[in-house]
Scaffold this motif. Structure first.
Motif, PDB file in Angstrom:
ATOM      1  N   TYR A 847      -7.514 102.228  55.502  1.00 18.77           N
ATOM      2  CA  TYR A 847      -7.265 101.726  56.864  1.00 18.77           C
ATOM      3  C   TYR A 847      -8.286 100.677  57.294  1.00 18.77           C
ATOM      4  N   GLY A 848      -9.474 100.727  56.709  1.00 21.12           N
ATOM      5  CA  GLY A 848     -10.498  99.720  57.043  1.00 21.12           C
ATOM      6  C   GLY A 848     -10.858  99.699  58.509  1.00 21.12           C
ATOM      7  N   GLY A 849     -10.899 100.834  59.154  1.00 24.37           N
ATOM      8  CA  GLY A 849     -11.284 100.884  60.565  1.00 24.37           C
ATOM      9  C   GLY A 849     -10.198 100.368  61.481  1.00 24.37           C
ATOM     10  N   ASP A 850      -8.927 100.393  61.061  1.00 24.05           N
ATOM     11  CA  ASP A 850      -7.797  99.901  61.853  1.00 24.05           C
ATOM     12  C   ASP A 850      -7.728 100.642  63.187  1.00 24.05           C
ATOM     13  N   SER A 851      -7.404  99.904  64.235  1.00 21.41           N
ATOM     14  CA  SER A 851      -7.395 100.479  65.586  1.00 21.41           C
ATOM     15  C   SER A 851      -6.312 101.542  65.740  1.00 21.41           C
ATOM     16  N   LYS A 852      -5.161 101.349  65.051  1.00 22.26           N
ATOM     17  CA  LYS A 852      -4.099 102.360  65.139  1.00 22.26           C
ATOM     18  C   LYS A 852      -4.553 103.679  64.506  1.00 22.26           C
ATOM     19  N   PHE A 853      -5.288 103.572  63.400  1.00 22.99           N
ATOM     20  CA  PHE A 853      -5.823 104.774  62.739  1.00 22.99           C
ATOM     21  C   PHE A 853      -6.796 105.511  63.659  1.00 22.99           C
ATOM     22  N   LEU A 854      -7.701 104.724  64.282  1.00 21.31           N
ATOM     23  CA  LEU A 854      -8.677 105.343  65.196  1.00 21.31           C
ATOM     24  C   LEU A 854      -7.978 105.950  66.411  1.00 21.31           C
ATOM     25  N   ALA A 855      -6.897 105.311  66.840  1.00 20.70           N
ATOM     26  CA  ALA A 855      -6.154 105.844  67.989  1.00 20.70           C
ATOM     27  C   ALA A 855      -5.537 107.191  67.644  1.00 20.70           C
ATOM     28  N   GLU A 856      -5.036 107.323  66.407  1.00 21.79           N
ATOM     29  CA  GLU A 856      -4.454 108.599  65.977  1.00 21.79           C
ATOM     30  C   GLU A 856      -5.525 109.690  65.930  1.00 21.79           C
ATOM     31  N   ILE A 857      -6.719 109.301  65.469  1.00 25.47           N
ATOM     32  CA  ILE A 857      -7.820 110.279  65.435  1.00 25.47           C
ATOM     33  C   ILE A 857      -8.154 110.725  66.850  1.00 25.47           C
ATOM     34  N   ASN A 858      -8.152 109.762  67.779  1.00 24.45           N
ATOM     35  CA  ASN A 858      -8.486 110.098  69.174  1.00 24.45           C
ATOM     36  C   ASN A 858      -7.469 111.072  69.764  1.00 24.45           C
ATOM     37  N   LYS A 859      -6.171 110.863  69.420  1.00 17.31           N
ATOM     38  CA  LYS A 859      -5.140 111.766  69.942  1.00 17.31           C
ATOM     39  C   LYS A 859      -5.394 113.205  69.465  1.00 17.31           C
ATOM     40  N   VAL A 860      -5.718 113.320  68.169  1.00 19.57           N
ATOM     41  CA  VAL A 860      -5.982 114.657  67.624  1.00 19.57           C
ATOM     42  C   VAL A 860      -7.201 115.269  68.298  1.00 19.57           C
ATOM     43  N   SER A 861      -8.236 114.440  68.483  1.00 19.35           N
ATOM     44  CA  SER A 861      -9.475 114.970  69.059  1.00 19.35           C
ATOM     45  C   SER A 861      -9.285 115.401  70.504  1.00 19.35           C
ATOM     46  N   GLU A 862      -8.420 114.668  71.252  1.00 18.03           N
ATOM     47  CA  GLU A 862      -8.139 115.067  72.641  1.00 18.03           C
ATOM     48  C   GLU A 862      -7.585 116.489  72.677  1.00 18.03           C
ATOM     49  N   THR A 863      -6.630 116.718  71.788  1.00 20.65           N
ATOM     50  CA  THR A 863      -6.018 118.053  71.736  1.00 20.65           C
ATOM     51  C   THR A 863      -7.062 119.119  71.403  1.00 20.65           C
ATOM     52  N   VAL A 864      -7.937 118.819  70.442  1.00 21.34           N
ATOM     53  CA  VAL A 864      -8.923 119.795  69.993  1.00 21.34           C
ATOM     54  C   VAL A 864      -9.931 120.094  71.098  1.00 21.34           C
ATOM     55  N   VAL A 865     -10.430 119.015  71.774  1.00 19.31           N
ATOM     56  CA  VAL A 865     -11.442 119.227  72.820  1.00 19.31           C
ATOM     57  C   VAL A 865     -10.853 120.005  73.984  1.00 19.31           C
ATOM     58  N   SER A 866      -9.609 119.703  74.327  1.00 22.20           N
ATOM     59  CA  SER A 866      -8.985 120.437  75.440  1.00 22.20           C
ATOM     60  C   SER A 866      -8.852 121.920  75.093  1.00 22.20           C
ATOM     61  N   GLN A 867      -8.550 122.201  73.830  1.00 20.47           N
ATOM     62  CA  GLN A 867      -8.457 123.603  73.402  1.00 20.47           C
ATOM     63  C   GLN A 867      -9.814 124.300  73.528  1.00 20.47           C
ATOM     64  N   ILE A 868     -10.883 123.579  73.165  1.00 11.73           N
ATOM     65  CA  ILE A 868     -12.222 124.173  73.247  1.00 11.73           C
ATOM     66  C   ILE A 868     -12.590 124.452  74.700  1.00 11.73           C
ATOM     67  N   LEU A 869     -12.335 123.464  75.582  1.00 10.44           N
ATOM     68  CA  LEU A 869     -12.707 123.636  76.990  1.00 10.44           C
ATOM     69  C   LEU A 869     -11.878 124.733  77.645  1.00 10.44           C
ATOM     70  N   ASP A 870     -10.596 124.821  77.282  1.00  8.12           N
ATOM     71  CA  ASP A 870      -9.752 125.896  77.827  1.00  8.12           C
ATOM     72  C   ASP A 870     -10.291 127.265  77.430  1.00  8.12           C
TER      73      ASP A 870
END
Length: 960
Positions: A847-870
């Protein structure tokens, strides 16, 4: 999500350099971590209070050498610390310790002398009977005496009681089985102890006299050696009780006598009591009980005079001449030798006289009286002569102990002069030193030839000779002649049991001194004798012993399996349990002695057959321990098989082994590991650049693992092997196969039970699942995405499984797993990952640091962090506040390690977590103090100035 949108940019190389320990140059000529350390202990001695001063003295201590560090010429530090401690004044030796020391110093019998106790069990097992036995039971009762009775009256009463016993106050119990007889003897032994403890000394003496009288009875003659063992146990007990009783009377001011006391230190009361016992025994009318009871308390002579024992032994020896029955007399001599070796082993002259007396009366054995008795009891002379063996063996063992060769030679010559001396010859070979016998092997063979076959069987003599030659080597020039002479006699034996008992012993001699040719000849002869009428079924112990001896001396398995008759010999083990034990012995020897891997087809085919035999013995009733043992032996064999660079042949062997050993799970696990190792070895040889042929071979290895793993029952074994095999596939550029392994692992996670069995106990599985998933995440970092499956398809799939998995209510493992997922996602956002697989492009390259790839990582991380805070929010109840505090600090540390805290929102989240961790007073203050100190240290590093501001925003609250 601001966590990963602002993940800290990492330079792993520079971080590694910063974290390295400072290197200090060492001169290894002067330093080694295992060399001795001299500990200097400064001791401060307190003086008088007036003008209190202190003087310091330094002392360095040394300690006993440790065998492991003696190579380094040093002592271990732990012993030095112990030795350097304040010395404790040695307490005076206790009486028990002094007595033990005195005994050790004065005893002339060492550990190389085989004690009577080691022979006892063998005699009881060998000399049994099915005939009915009889025993005399005394009517023991205590006559009441008035308090005013005179002493003379008391003495008269006791003598009358003894006379009463001898004049018929006993009844005879008839028709007892051997077990009933032994139980009755045990009852008498217990009665003796009970009478003694209740201060009924005369009753105790009467029991001993009654038991001693039984030794004059030879009506069931084949049981006599066992009867002797049982009754002398009672005599030993009596002798010990009397000795301890008199010794206790010698205690003065609570200090007992040492073992090497002199008669002068014994008080008059003890001496009088001792004399009283000897006078009581002297009043016994019958010779045999009088002899045995006096011999039992022979040690008590030490209380009366220094020469008491040396004077009594010759007298007791002479008393035995009055015993008419030669069997009874020889066992009386054996008992006297037994007592003599315990109390006065240095008085060998009496022991020698005892034996020479026996030689003078030896001809009685073949006299008319004995012959008539044997006719009445229907006992053959060979069987009768074996009854003498335990007694004569013991007498000769006592005489031969540390005896010079001159004495042994003299005894051998005396035996030669006696006619029909096979019995004595056998005992000489059993009792004398093996080196003495081996050096004169041809002389003994000559004597054996001259013996009369009708008396003592010659094969027993050759067996005794063989036992000696197994322990000591004869002259080299005589070895072949000795074997030929012995085997001439052995091979002519018609009785299979006699034959195998003798052959078993001589196999060891053959293996020790000859080549495979002679060993093969002996094995062939054994097969010839034991196969007719399936005689081998009654001789499994001896046949097992032969196999054990052969593999002990021939441990080169190429040579062993070239012995033509070895495998046919194994075929005689038809009983499965015995066959498996033999196979286990063979495999243990192979694993122990095989130094190099082998591909010898003879060895492989033979041992595969052996291992298959062990495997096929496993059934539903087989214990887990037995399965583990068998699997370990088979695995040891598999590890020792190597076809070198012929990898295809190696894989074929593993495929064949899988089909043969499918019922033992540990073997399948080993085969999977071995095939994975084979794939990695192929990669090493090709230096990572697979050709079309090696690529196909590696895929075959991967396929082997993929179809084998589902057959395993342990779920965590399957999970770990899927992961391990996926890593191997990835290392060999088999990307689609690696994906298949990882998908299989992901699909298996929901099947993990809440409890698993570990070492027979049920344990929660959460900790094991957490450990596996953390390892899995580490691997997923370098796994490239499949072009048709979408971004992070494996991570997403695993997160869905974790979300749906039912976790325990009191467990926080789910949050810890999510936190580890954030570590993984943070590492994925880096321009270059922390590690890679050689010749495999990971997502950083794809991916070479592609913005779409990083955006997908961010989506996954949002879900994970919300689960932790809940989850943290759900822990706000009073009973879960401590868990909330611990998890908040855990999440805080993750942000600290992986987040870019220059971002205000992330900075604020970390401050909130810090405050939440100590909000309700459950924080680990010590850990939080150390964490704050770490932040302050980090703030001094380049580009870490924002940590200074963060530290100011993190207050430390006291629990109060």
């Amino acid at each position: 999500c601001y966590f990963l949108r602002h993940a800290r940019s990492r330079n792993y190389v520079s971080e590694s350099e910063v974290c390295k320990l400072e290197s200090v140059p060492l001169d290894f000529g002067d330093y080694h971590p295992l060399k001795p350390i001299t500990v200097t202990d400064s001791k401060t001695k307190k003086m008088n209070r007036k003008g209190s001063t202190s003087s310091t003295s330094s002392s360095s201590s040394s300690s006993v050498m440790d065998p492991l560090s003696s190579v380094l010429d040093g002592t271990d530090p732990l012993s030095l610390f112990a030795a350097a401690a304040d010395p404790v004044p040695a307490a005076p030796a206790t009486d028990g310790a002094r007595r033990k020391r005195d005994k050790d110093e004065s005893s002339a019998v060492g550990s190389d002398f085989e004690p009577w106790s080691s022979k006892r069990g063998e005699i009881l097992a060998r000399y049994t009977t099915t005939e009915k036995l009889s025993i005399v039971s005394g009517g023991f009762h205590r006559k009441a005496t008035t308090a005013g009775s005179a002493v003379s009256e008391k003495v008269r009463t006791r003598l009358e009681e003894l006379d009463d016993l001898e004049e018929g106050s006993q009844k005879e119990l008839l028709n007892l089985t051997q077990q009933d007889y032994m139980n009755r003897i045990e009852e008498l032994n217990q009665s003796l102890k009970d009478a003694w403890s209740s201060d009924q000394k005369v009753k105790a003496l009467k029991i001993v006299i009654q038991c001693s009288k039984l030794l004059s009875d030879t009506t069931v003659i084949q049981f006599y050696p066992s009867k002797f063992v049982l009754i002398t146990d009672i005599l030993d007990t009596f002798g010990k009780l009397v000795y301890e009783r008199i010794l206790s009377m010698c205690v003065d001011n609570r200090v007992s006598l040492p073992d090497n006391f002199s008669p002068e230190s014994v008080n008059d009361t003890a001496k009088e009591t001792c004399l009283n016992w000897f006078f009581k025994i002297a009043s016994i009318r019958e010779l045999i009980p009088r002899f045995y009871v006096e011999a039992a308390i022979l040690k008590c002579n030490k209380f009366l005079s220094k020469t008491g024992i040396s004077e009594c032994l010759p007298r007791l020896t002479s008393m035995i001449r009055g015993i008419g029955d030669p069997l009874v007399a020889v066992y009386a001599r054996a008992y006297l030798c037994r007592v003599g070796m315990e109390v006065a082993p240095q008085l060998k002259e009496s022991l020698n006289k005892n034996f020479f007396d026996f030689l003078l009366t030896f001809k009685q054995i073949h006299g008319d009286t004995v012959q008539n008795q044997l006719v009445v009891q229907c006992v053959e002379i060979p069987l009768y002569l074996t009854l003498y063996s335990p007694a004569i063996d013991w007498i000769l063992q006592c005489i031969a102990y540390h005896a010079p060769d001159v004495l042994l030679t003299e005894m051998m010559e005396r035996c030669k002069k006696l006619g029909n001396n096979a019995l004595l010859l056998n005992s000489v070979m059993s009792a004398f030193r093996a080196e003495f016998i081996a050096a004169r092997s041809m002389d003994f063979i000559g004597m054996i030839k001259e013996c009369d076959e009708s008396g003592f069987p010659k094969h027993l003599l050759f067996r005794s000779l063989g036992l000696n030659l197994a322990l000591a080597d004869p002259p080299e020039s005589d070895r072949l002649q000795i074997l030929n002479e012995a085997w001439k006699v052995i091979t002519k034996l018609k009785n299979p049991q006699d034959y195998i008992n003798c052959a078993e012993v001589w196999v060891e001699y053959t293996c020790r001194h000859f080549t495979k040719r002679e060993v093969n000849t002996v094995l062939a002869d054994v097969i010839k004798h034991m196969t007719p009428d399936r005689a081998f079924e009654d001789a499994y112990p001896q046949l097992q012993s032969i196999i054990q001896k052969v593999i002990t001396y021939i441990y080169d398995f190429a040579l062993l399996f070239s012995v033509e008759k070895f495998l046919p010999f194994l075929d005689m083990f038809q009983k499965e349990s015995v066959r498996v034990e033999v196979c286990k012995c063979i495999m243990e020897s192979f694993i122990k002695h095989q130094q190099e891997p082998t591909k010898d087809p003879v060895i492989l085919n033979a041992l595969l057959h052996v291992c298959k035999t062990m495997h096929d013995s496993v059934n539903a009733l087989t214990l887990e321990d037995e399965k583990r043992t068998l699997a370990a032996l088979i695995n040891g064999f598999i590890k020792m098989v190597s076809f070198g660079r012929d990898f295809e042949q190696q894989l074929s062997f593993y495929v064949e082994a899988r089909s043969m050993f499918c019922n033992l799970e540990p073997v399948l696990v080993q085969l999977i590991h071995s095939v994975n190792q084979l794939a990695m070895e192929t990669r090493r040889v090709m230096k990572g650049n697979h050709s079309r042929k090696t690529a196909a071979f590696v895929r075959a290895c991967v396929a082997f693992c993929f179809i084998t793993i589902p057959s395993l029952s342990s779920i965590f074994t399957r999970l770990n092997l899927y992961l391990h095999s996926g890593q191997v596939a990835l290392a060999n550029q088999c990307l689609s196969q690696a994906d298949a392994f990882f998908k299989a692992a992901v699909s298996l996670v929901p099947e993990v039970p809440k409890m698993i069995s570990i070492d027979g106990k049920m344990r929660p599985s959460d900790a094991f699942l957490l450990e596996f998933l953390c390892n899995f995440f580490s691997t997923l970092l370098v796994v490239p995405d499949h072009p048709e499956q979408g971004v992070l398809f494996l991570v997403r799939g695993l997160l869905n499984v974790i979300q749906d998995y039912t976790w325990e209510d009191n467990s926080d493992d789910k949050v810890r797993i999510y936190t580890n997922v954030l570590h993984l996602l943070s590492a994925m956002t880096q321009e270059s990952f922390i590690y890679h697989v050689d010749k495999v492009d990971s997502n950083d390259a794809l991916y070479g640091g592609d913005s779409k790839f990083l955006a997908e990582i961010n989506k996954v991380s949002e879900t994970v962090v919300s689960q932790i805070l809940d989850h943290l929010k759900a822990l706000g109840k009073e009973e879960t506040l401590k868990r909330q505090s611990q998890l908040a600090l855990y999440f805080f540390n993750s942000i600290l390690a992986h987040g870019d805290l220059r971002n205000n929102r992330l900075n604020q989240l970390s401050v909130n977590l810090w405050n939440l961790a100590q909000k309700h007073g459950f924080a680990d203050t010590k850990t939080m103090v150390k964490t704050l100190e770490y932040i302050k240290r980090r703030s001094k590093q380049p580009e870490m100035g924002h940590f200074t501001e963060l530290a100011l925003r993190l207050p430390l609250q006291s629990r109060t």
